[in-house]
Write a protein that holds these residues in place. Structure first.
Motif, PDB file in Angstrom:
ATOM      1  N   ILE A 216       0.808  -1.212   0.000  1.00 16.03           N
ATOM      2  CA  ILE A 216       0.000   0.000   0.000  1.00 16.03           C
ATOM      3  C   ILE A 216       0.845   1.268   0.000  1.00 16.03           C
ATOM      4  N   THR A 217       2.032   1.212   0.557  1.00 18.72           N
ATOM      5  CA  THR A 217       2.875   2.419   0.635  1.00 18.72           C
ATOM      6  C   THR A 217       3.930   2.476  -0.469  1.00 18.72           C
ATOM      7  N   GLN A 218       3.933   1.530  -1.350  1.00 21.04           N
ATOM      8  CA  GLN A 218       4.940   1.502  -2.403  1.00 21.04           C
ATOM      9  C   GLN A 218       4.664   2.578  -3.463  1.00 21.04           C
ATOM     10  N   LYS A 219       5.735   3.235  -3.948  1.00 24.31           N
ATOM     11  CA  LYS A 219       5.588   4.221  -5.030  1.00 24.31           C
ATOM     12  C   LYS A 219       4.987   3.579  -6.278  1.00 24.31           C
ATOM     13  N   HIS A 220       5.284   2.305  -6.478  1.00 19.67           N
ATOM     14  CA  HIS A 220       4.746   1.566  -7.626  1.00 19.67           C
ATOM     15  C   HIS A 220       3.216   1.521  -7.558  1.00 19.67           C
ATOM     16  N   THR A 221       2.679   1.320  -6.367  1.00 20.62           N
ATOM     17  CA  THR A 221       1.225   1.314  -6.184  1.00 20.62           C
ATOM     18  C   THR A 221       0.630   2.675  -6.509  1.00 20.62           C
ATOM     19  N   LEU A 222       1.256   3.733  -5.986  1.00 20.13           N
ATOM     20  CA  LEU A 222       0.776   5.085  -6.238  1.00 20.13           C
ATOM     21  C   LEU A 222       0.833   5.422  -7.726  1.00 20.13           C
ATOM     22  N   ALA A 223       1.863   4.950  -8.405  1.00 20.70           N
ATOM     23  CA  ALA A 223       2.054   5.275  -9.818  1.00 20.70           C
ATOM     24  C   ALA A 223       1.054   4.564 -10.727  1.00 20.70           C
ATOM     25  N   HIS A 224       0.540   3.417 -10.295  1.00 20.12           N
ATOM     26  CA  HIS A 224      -0.244   2.587 -11.208  1.00 20.12           C
ATOM     27  C   HIS A 224      -1.710   2.389 -10.846  1.00 20.12           C
ATOM     28  N   PHE A 225      -2.111   2.684  -9.601  1.00 22.21           N
ATOM     29  CA  PHE A 225      -3.453   2.231  -9.214  1.00 22.21           C
ATOM     30  C   PHE A 225      -4.563   2.927  -9.990  1.00 22.21           C
ATOM     31  N   LYS A 226      -4.371   4.175 -10.394  1.00 23.88           N
ATOM     32  CA  LYS A 226      -5.433   4.865 -11.131  1.00 23.88           C
ATOM     33  C   LYS A 226      -5.645   4.290 -12.520  1.00 23.88           C
ATOM     34  N   GLN A 227      -4.580   3.765 -13.120  1.00 21.01           N
ATOM     35  CA  GLN A 227      -4.701   3.146 -14.440  1.00 21.01           C
ATOM     36  C   GLN A 227      -5.203   1.708 -14.350  1.00 21.01           C
ATOM     37  N   GLU A 228      -4.831   1.020 -13.290  1.00 21.49           N
ATOM     38  CA  GLU A 228      -5.136  -0.406 -13.186  1.00 21.49           C
ATOM     39  C   GLU A 228      -6.510  -0.679 -12.575  1.00 21.49           C
ATOM     40  N   LEU A 229      -6.952   0.178 -11.645  1.00 22.72           N
ATOM     41  CA  LEU A 229      -8.150  -0.116 -10.867  1.00 22.72           C
ATOM     42  C   LEU A 229      -9.244   0.911 -11.148  1.00 22.72           C
ATOM     43  N   SER A 230     -10.401   0.428 -11.543  1.00 23.58           N
ATOM     44  CA  SER A 230     -11.520   1.330 -11.839  1.00 23.58           C
ATOM     45  C   SER A 230     -12.166   1.810 -10.544  1.00 23.58           C
ATOM     46  N   VAL A 231     -12.800   2.958 -10.624  1.00 24.88           N
ATOM     47  CA  VAL A 231     -13.502   3.543  -9.482  1.00 24.88           C
ATOM     48  C   VAL A 231     -14.966   3.721  -9.858  1.00 24.88           C
ATOM     49  N   SER A 232     -15.861   3.271  -9.000  1.00 26.08           N
ATOM     50  CA  SER A 232     -17.291   3.352  -9.278  1.00 26.08           C
ATOM     51  C   SER A 232     -17.925   4.510  -8.516  1.00 26.08           C
ATOM     52  N   LYS A 233     -18.857   5.204  -9.189  1.00 30.85           N
ATOM     53  CA  LYS A 233     -19.628   6.251  -8.529  1.00 30.85           C
ATOM     54  C   LYS A 233     -20.944   5.717  -7.977  1.00 30.85           C
ATOM     55  N   LEU A 234     -21.405   4.580  -8.501  1.00 30.61           N
ATOM     56  CA  LEU A 234     -22.734   4.094  -8.156  1.00 30.61           C
ATOM     57  C   LEU A 234     -22.754   2.834  -7.302  1.00 30.61           C
ATOM     58  N   LEU A 235     -21.780   1.968  -7.498  1.00 35.28           N
ATOM     59  CA  LEU A 235     -21.818   0.672  -6.820  1.00 35.28           C
ATOM     60  C   LEU A 235     -21.498   0.829  -5.343  1.00 35.28           C
ATOM     61  N   ASN A 236     -22.229   0.122  -4.505  1.00 38.99           N
ATOM     62  CA  ASN A 236     -22.036   0.210  -3.065  1.00 38.99           C
ATOM     63  C   ASN A 236     -20.966  -0.776  -2.629  1.00 38.99           C
ATOM     64  N   ARG A 237     -19.859  -0.236  -2.161  1.00 36.76           N
ATOM     65  CA  ARG A 237     -18.756  -1.065  -1.684  1.00 36.76           C
ATOM     66  C   ARG A 237     -18.397  -0.732  -0.241  1.00 36.76           C
ATOM     67  N   GLN A 238     -19.369  -0.191   0.483  1.00 34.22           N
ATOM     68  CA  GLN A 238     -19.173   0.129   1.887  1.00 34.22           C
ATOM     69  C   GLN A 238     -19.254  -1.132   2.744  1.00 34.22           C
ATOM     70  N   THR A 239     -18.850  -0.974   4.000  1.00 32.24           N
ATOM     71  CA  THR A 239     -19.125  -2.025   4.971  1.00 32.24           C
ATOM     72  C   THR A 239     -20.625  -2.043   5.255  1.00 32.24           C
ATOM     73  N   ILE A 240     -21.079  -3.118   5.849  1.00 34.45           N
ATOM     74  CA  ILE A 240     -22.505  -3.213   6.183  1.00 34.45           C
ATOM     75  C   ILE A 240     -22.907  -2.080   7.121  1.00 34.45           C
ATOM     76  N   ASP A 241     -22.086  -1.819   8.135  1.00 36.73           N
ATOM     77  CA  ASP A 241     -22.420  -0.766   9.099  1.00 36.73           C
ATOM     78  C   ASP A 241     -22.458   0.603   8.436  1.00 36.73           C
ATOM     79  N   ALA A 242     -21.476   0.870   7.564  1.00 32.52           N
ATOM     80  CA  ALA A 242     -21.457   2.163   6.882  1.00 32.52           C
ATOM     81  C   ALA A 242     -22.671   2.318   5.977  1.00 32.52           C
TER      82      ALA A 242
END
Length: 489
Positions: A408-434
């Motif tokens: 999680i703290t690697q520069k490699h993660t920071l450099a690549h996560f926006k290209q590799e991992l999609s972000v959803s505006k609609l899908l619920n990915r919260q915890t049950i409590d949240a």
């Protein structure tokens, strides 16, 4: 170091037909065009076909294979479509997919009350505004057929409302040849002249012949109007299995291919080199209700196969996805929308319209459009595939972190996560409590909130006052002339 036998990335895709099957369908289509022909009363087309060497008797025209093949040869093998500001927007070629809205339904589903009511010009404007804000909706169409203006002249009202609320390129059906001429005049005003519009087109015409094999005069005139202006156009006959075409998918593909090739031939004989896709709509008749369904798997199966035939000619393709037979934003709407958007994205269709249809195309829905935008984004990421390079293989990073560590703290993660991992505006990915603490919002509630946010905060790039005034003048003039011509018969 020279690295061999390495593919950096590849698109994820699927194939429906074999090369042999495509060949058989194409040969059958050529045979239908030459032996059965098509019905057409248009004197100009009859004359043009006779001069080219086709067989014309009464209202039947039969075209030899060599004429059709010659016409396909002169059609451009891809297009670049711009937005209304002259910026590149769509590369309509190969297996590059672009998603667009639904269109031409008489009804609109209110996203907040759920009421299904007649479509208004305000609905057209709002549909364009919402589509303008959605990242994965690449082109727009008037979301409905306005019932609060004269139907014969609806396009001269709808197109100004649309382009006042979006910069994205558009496709339109057109209700009459004269209406199409006025729409192109409006587009030329926006572009700064007819020459500039031809240089950077942002409008695509969608003339729909009538299956089986009938090209009415008004449809032919629309084909010729687009051809004369070298404006892109999409053949759009709808072949409904068991109703307006054979119930077998192979037979339906033969008919769609034949009708598209006839359309291409008409356009190319008129203006060689004008841009025409090779397309058509697959309709599936529900044998229980005798209604055409838009959510059946055979819809996407047939459309994907038709696109493979078109790609064998190297011509642009047209799809229909993100539509549902459901009447509200329920599980059926999500299931049918997701299946078709993913299936046709995997098939590499170019222009995929009708995201936002509900009720088998009888209503346009902003809710279905917004949810479809989410699905289109997921599909684009999936089809993009995986990039394999020295950097993405991450050997050194894995070695540096070692067993039991974290990344999680690697520069490699920071450099690549926006290209590799999609972000959803609609899908619920919260915890049950949240999720509980936020009021247990459902998908339809989150969609409604997104629509409300767009309505309140999104500001489309405006057209100038001068352009809007000229569009208003053309709207009034066009309505008057179209209605007068209709009254005269």
């Amino acid at each position: 170091m020279i690295q061999s036998s390495t593919t950096r990335s590849r698109a994820v895709s699927m194939r429906i037909l074999t090369d042999d099957q495509i060949w058989e369908i194409k040969q059958a289509a050529f045979d239908i065009i030459e032996k059965v022909g098509f019905k057409c009363r248009h004197d100009g087309v009859k004359k043009m076909m006779t001069q080219a060497g086709a067989w014309v008797r009464d209202d039947t025209i039969k075209i030899p294979k060599y004429i059709v093949q010659g016409s396909v040869a002169t059609a451009p093998k891809g297009w670049t479509i711009y937005d209304r500001n002259g910026q590149r927007a769509l590369e309509v070629e190969g297996e590059k997919s672009h998603y667009g809205t639904s269109t031409a339904s008489p009804n609109h589903r209110d996203p907040f009350t759920g009421e299904i009511r007649p479509t208004s010009i305000n609905d057209i404007a709002l549909g364009a505004k919402v589509a303008d804000a959605l990242a994965h909706i690449d082109f727009v169409m008037p979301m409905g057929s306005s019932q609060d203006v004269p139907g014969a002249a609806a396009e001269v009202h709808e197109i100004p409302a649309l382009f006042a609320n979006t910069v994205k390129p558009a496709a339109f059906i057109g209700y009459s040849p004269l209406g199409c001429e006025y729409v192109y005049e409006m587009a030329a005003v926006i572009a700064g002249g007819q020459d500039k519009l031809r240089e950077k087109p942002f409008l695509i015409l969608y003339p729909e012949a009538i299956a089986p094999l009938f090209f009415p005069d008004d449809v032919v005139d629309r084909i010729l109007i687009a051809a004369d202006r070298f404006m892109p156009q999409l053949p759009g006959s709808t072949v409904s299995a068991g109703a307006t075409g054979p119930v077998t998918l192979a037979g339906m593909l033969v008919q769609i291919t034949a009708e598209a090739l006839i359309h291409i031939t008409i356009a190319q004989l008129r203006k060689p080199g004008c841009p025409v896709a090779m397309s058509g709509n697959v309709g599936i008749l529900d044998m229980k209700t005798a209604l055409m369904t838009m959510g059946a798997p055979e819809n996407s199966l047939g459309i994907a196969a038709q696109a493979e035939i078109a790609k064998s000619f190297d011509l642009p393709t047209w799809g229909l996805a993100g539509a549902t037979d459901a009447k509200c934003l329920d599980a059926q709407a999500g299931l049918e929308g997701a299946f078709s958007i993913l299936a046709q994205g995997l098939s590499g269709l170019n222009l995929i319209h009708d995201v936002g249809y509900m009720a088998s195309g009888m209503a346009c829905s902003l809710e279905q459009l917004v949810m479809g935008n989410e699905i289109a984004g997921m599909t684009k990421r999936f089809v993009e595939g995986i990039t394999v390079t020295k950097d993405t293989l991450a050997r050194q990073i894995i070695e540096d972190v070692g067993p039991g560590g974290h990344f999680i703290t690697q520069k490699h993660t920071l450099a690549h996560f926006k290209q590799e991992l999609s972000v959803s505006k609609l899908l619920n990915r919260q915890t049950i409590d949240a999720w509980k603490n936020s009021g247990c919002p459902t998908m339809d509630q989150r969609v409604q909130e997104e629509i409300r946010s767009i309505m309140e905060t999104h500001k489309p790039d405006p057209l100038s006052d001068k352009v809007m005034a000229e569009l208003d003048r053309l709207k009034k003039e066009g309505e008057k002339e179209i209605l007068a011509k209709r009254e005269k018969g």
